[in-house]
Design an enzyme around this catalytic site. Structure first.
Site, mmCIF file in Angstrom:
data_model
loop_
_atom_site.group_PDB
_atom_site.id
_atom_site.type_symbol
_atom_site.label_atom_id
_atom_site.label_comp_id
_atom_site.label_asym_id
_atom_site.label_seq_id
_atom_site.Cartn_x
_atom_site.Cartn_y
_atom_site.Cartn_z
ATOM 1 N N CYS A 1 0.866 -1.116 -0.066
ATOM 2 C CA CYS A 1 -0.008 0.055 0.039
ATOM 3 C C CYS A 1 0.996 1.287 0.028
ATOM 4 C CB CYS A 1 -0.849 -0.085 1.205
ATOM 5 S SG CYS A 1 -2.562 1.059 1.161
ATOM 6 N N HIS B 1 -3.503 -5.544 1.041
ATOM 7 C CA HIS B 1 -2.810 -5.934 2.361
ATOM 8 C C HIS B 1 -2.711 -7.358 2.813
ATOM 9 C CE1 HIS B 1 -2.315 -1.899 3.834
ATOM 10 N NE2 HIS B 1 -3.159 -1.529 3.146
ATOM 11 N N GLU C 1 -0.735 -8.758 4.821
ATOM 12 C CA GLU C 1 -0.281 -8.836 6.323
ATOM 13 C C GLU C 1 -1.527 -9.058 7.153
ATOM 14 O OE1 GLU C 1 -0.628 -4.353 5.726
ATOM 15 O OE2 GLU C 1 -0.341 -6.257 4.649
#
Length: 223
Positions: A87, A196, A198
């Protein structure tokens, strides 16, 4: 995965701890890297996390690109260090000219936050080898300036060289040219990704564990 993965914190970072947690879940040791410290502390890879580095003043990632730690990361990346920009980290990589193109305001001019389906297009990078080619995954997406743009010659080159890492499947959430969600450099060690991964590393939270592959892919690096 490599024993030590550095996670950078800039003023305004908000996903650095999530990235560090993903590294630990994948079996690695996360190492905190501070934006004002040029020392990379001997890490085997680096993650530039999501957030709003330096408040997104000027342009997203434009100030972070000149931080002391980035000078070291740029040099190390050109020598082959694996670097993943997520991002805002993707925006920083483009501003640092480690990746071509730019990320601009979403075409609908609204912030988007949703679970997003992606198709992995390139499994030969340091960050995607755990996936199968054209595998579809679901990870969260949250951005207001996530539209990937580049001139036609650059886009054609990315396509021809197989450097598109991931594409959006279904509705394009931000107007990215050619549905591009992530790209890599020529060497395959630097990857920028707007969604994302994660946030999708545990079954308890998020849409599942589809994002874990980005961190498990490092298992073969420096083996």
């Amino acid at each position: 995965m490599p024993a030590r993965v550095g996670v950078v914190t800039f003023p305004g970072s908000l996903d650095d701890r999530d990235a560090a947690r993903a590294v630990r879940i994948a079996g690695g040791e996360s190492v905190a890297l501070w934006h004002a410290d040029p020392d990379l502390h001997g890490v085997d890879a680096v993650i530039l996390p999501g957030g709003f580095s330096y408040g997104d003043y000027l342009r997203c990632g434009a100030i972070a690109r000149f931080s002391p730690v980035m000078e070291s990361i740029i040099a190390a990346a050109r020598d082959g260090l694996p670097v993943l920009g997520i991002c805002n980290g993707f925006q920083v990589l483009c501003e640092a000219h480690l990746l071509p193109g730019a990320l601009i305001r979403n075409d609908h001019r609204k912030f988007v936050c949703r679970d997003q389906r992606l198709r992995i297009e390139n499994t030969a990078t340091a960050w995607t080898s755990h996936y199968s080619e054209r595998q579809e995954i679901v990870v969260p997406l949250k951005n207001g300036e996530g539209g990937y743009v580049a001139d036609k010659a650059t886009l054609d080159e990315l396509e021809a060289d197989g450097r598109v890492v991931a594409r959006y499947v279904g509705d394009n959430p931000n107007g990215s040219y050619r549905d591009i969600a992530g790209i890599t450099n020529e060497a395959g060690n630097v990857v920028g990704l707007m969604p994302h991964p994660e946030h999708a590393v545990e079954a308890l939270t998020g849409p599942g564990t589809d994002g874990l592959g980005f961190f498990l892919s490092l298992a073969g690096v420096n083996a």
